[in-house]
Design an enzyme around this catalytic site. Structure first.
Site, mmCIF file in Angstrom:
data_model
loop_
_atom_site.group_PDB
_atom_site.id
_atom_site.type_symbol
_atom_site.label_atom_id
_atom_site.label_comp_id
_atom_site.label_asym_id
_atom_site.label_seq_id
_atom_site.Cartn_x
_atom_site.Cartn_y
_atom_site.Cartn_z
ATOM 1 N N GLY A 298 21.955 -4.302 117.150
ATOM 2 C CA GLY A 298 21.094 -5.230 116.431
ATOM 3 C C GLY A 298 20.154 -4.505 115.493
ATOM 4 N N THR B 89 28.317 -2.328 115.769
ATOM 5 C CA THR B 89 27.901 -1.055 116.350
ATOM 6 C C THR B 89 28.414 -1.000 117.768
ATOM 7 O OG1 THR B 89 25.875 -0.909 115.106
ATOM 8 C CG2 THR B 89 25.859 0.165 117.248
ATOM 9 N N ARG C 198 17.782 5.983 105.679
ATOM 10 C CA ARG C 198 17.316 5.165 106.817
ATOM 11 C C ARG C 198 18.130 5.493 108.082
ATOM 12 N NH1 ARG C 198 19.798 1.271 110.498
ATOM 13 N NH2 ARG C 198 18.189 -0.174 111.158
ATOM 14 N N VAL C 199 17.432 5.627 109.179
ATOM 15 C CA VAL C 199 18.080 5.838 110.472
ATOM 16 C C VAL C 199 17.642 4.710 111.397
ATOM 17 C CG1 VAL C 199 18.162 7.345 112.502
ATOM 18 C CG2 VAL C 199 18.218 8.340 110.212
ATOM 19 N N GLY C 200 18.584 4.131 112.096
ATOM 20 C CA GLY C 200 18.261 3.051 113.025
ATOM 21 C C GLY C 200 18.061 3.559 114.437
ATOM 22 N N ASP C 201 18.196 2.665 115.380
ATOM 23 C CA ASP C 201 17.987 3.011 116.786
ATOM 24 C C ASP C 201 19.159 3.772 117.394
ATOM 25 O OD1 ASP C 201 19.466 0.510 116.412
ATOM 26 O OD2 ASP C 201 19.697 0.624 118.586
ATOM 27 N N GLY D 86 17.794 -2.235 114.274
ATOM 28 C CA GLY D 86 17.315 -1.006 114.899
ATOM 29 C C GLY D 86 15.814 -0.845 114.920
HETATM 30 C C1 SD4 Z 1 21.070 -0.096 113.341
HETATM 31 N N1 SD4 Z 1 21.399 -0.936 115.556
HETATM 32 O O1 SD4 Z 1 21.399 0.792 112.584
HETATM 33 C C2 SD4 Z 1 22.088 -0.574 114.347
HETATM 34 C C3 SD4 Z 1 22.890 -1.666 113.749
HETATM 35 C C4 SD4 Z 1 23.638 -2.463 114.745
HETATM 36 O O2 SD4 Z 1 25.088 -3.998 115.366
HETATM 37 O O3 SD4 Z 1 23.541 -2.333 115.913
HETATM 38 N N2 SD4 Z 1 24.423 -3.345 114.370
HETATM 39 O O4 SD4 Z 1 19.975 -0.660 113.305
#
Ligand code: SD4
Length: 330
Positions: A242, A190, A218-221, A244
């Site tokens: 990382g 990311t 799903r949605v991350g950070d 999320g």
């Molecule tokens: C997520 N933070 O979708 C993202 C994934 C990510 O390095 O950062 N990977 O959770």
């Protein structure tokens, strides 16, 4: 916080104008840094910085720089958790999350966008052409198509092959990454990029295809303002990579910027946010990676992660380097 700044805050509070205070401070009191700086997550950030740097060098805006920089990763089929070539969700669909934020608290984001190569540019259009901040799924796609973006199949043969292999076991644990290299970049490229331009303005961008084989929807950070990215021109900018869910829980990027506003260095601000994640759930934290990077209005920068293995790339007029972030666990 220096005394002048504290006095200004007091005056602003007394005047009842606490809301736009930071922006006002940024414009009136901050020393203008004439030396642009770029900082991006992971080793990949080096290539992205190389694309963004000429924009800053020519006096361009931090906003243009971060957009151009992260577009490189979005279009690269070898960046397996961003854009084209990103690993799909558990139904085989590549879904993208991205957000962008400028020096004046303007921001825009797309969540769960499919079939568009450059979600970051759609996020910027959401910011610049709509009264909203988030557009999701179908609506985001409709908006992108109406604004001239073209549909592209983002699932490359390599990602499809990995997905078919994954289907054999359908094992899913977001804490681990695909090659079991906990801190490493295989499931984590990311890209989050922060820039300071020669007018002293900060901007940031963050873009991802999210955790591989995540649940549909799903949605991350990464597209969440305050979690994956936050910019306050008077205090600093931060972005995250990382797992999320753990970043969202603490509103990570906003927390880092808040610590900088209290006077912490970028690295210490990132460290404090990481420590908070660990403190909330010490056992779980042993098994997951989160990394933050941050950039101060002065041009100072830093990063910190839970596990070793998180890296970030810095480019300025005098420096071009990939740093290994210090980490909570050794
Ligand atoms: C997520 N933070 O979708 C993202 C994934 C990510 O390095 O950062 N990977 O959770």
């Amino acid at each position: 916080m220096n005394i002048k700044r504290r006095e200004l805050i007091k005056a602003a509070l007394l005047a009842g104008v606490a809301g736009p205070m930071s922006a006002a401070l940024a414009q009136t009191k901050r020393t203008i840094n004439k030396n642009p700086v770029l900082i991006s997550t992971w080793n990949y950030g080096r290539k992205a910085n190389a694309v963004a740097w000429p924009i800053l060098e020519k006096g361009g805006s931090s906003l243009d720089a971060v957009e151009a920089g992260v577009k490189l990763a979005e279009a690269d089929p070898n960046a397996r958790t961003v854009g084209y070539g990103g690993l799909p969700d558990r139904e085989g669909k590549v879904t993208l999350d991205a957000c962008i934020m400028d020096s004046r608290f303007n921001c825009g984001a797309v969540l769960c966008l499919e079939q568009i190569m450059h979600p970051i540019s759609v996020a910027r259009m959401v910011m610049e052409r709509t009264p909203h901040i988030y557009l999701t799924g179908e609506g985001a796609l409709q908006f992108a198509l109406a604004n001239g973006f073209k549909k592209t199949n983002l699932l490359t043969p390599e990602s499809e092959a990995d997905y078919i292999e994954w289907l054999k076991t359908s094992n899913y644990k977001p804490e681990k990454n695909i090659e079991n290299r906990l801190g490493g970049e295989l499931n984590h490229d990311t890209i989050g990029m922060l820039a300071l331009d020669n007018t002293g303005n900060l901007s940031g961008a963050c873009t991802t295809s999210g955790m591989a084989y995540k649940m549909r929807g799903r949605v991350g950070d990464s597209p969440i303002i305050g979690s994956g990215l936050y910019v306050d021109n008077g205090a600093g900018a931060a972005t995250a990579s990382g797992v999320g869910e753990e970043i969202i829980r603490i509103a990570g990027a906003h927390l880092v910027v808040g610590y900088m506003e209290q006077g912490l260095s970028p690295e210490n601000a990132c460290r404090k946010a990481v420590e908070k994640i660990v403190k909330i759930n010490p056992d779980k934290s042993r098994d997951l990676q989160v990394g933050f990077i941050a950039l101060a209005p002065s041009g100072a920068y830093g990063g910190y992660s839970i596990q070793p293995g998180f890296t970030y790339a810095v480019k300025s007029g005098t420096k071009e380097e990939v740093f290994k972030a210090k980490s909570f666990y050794r």
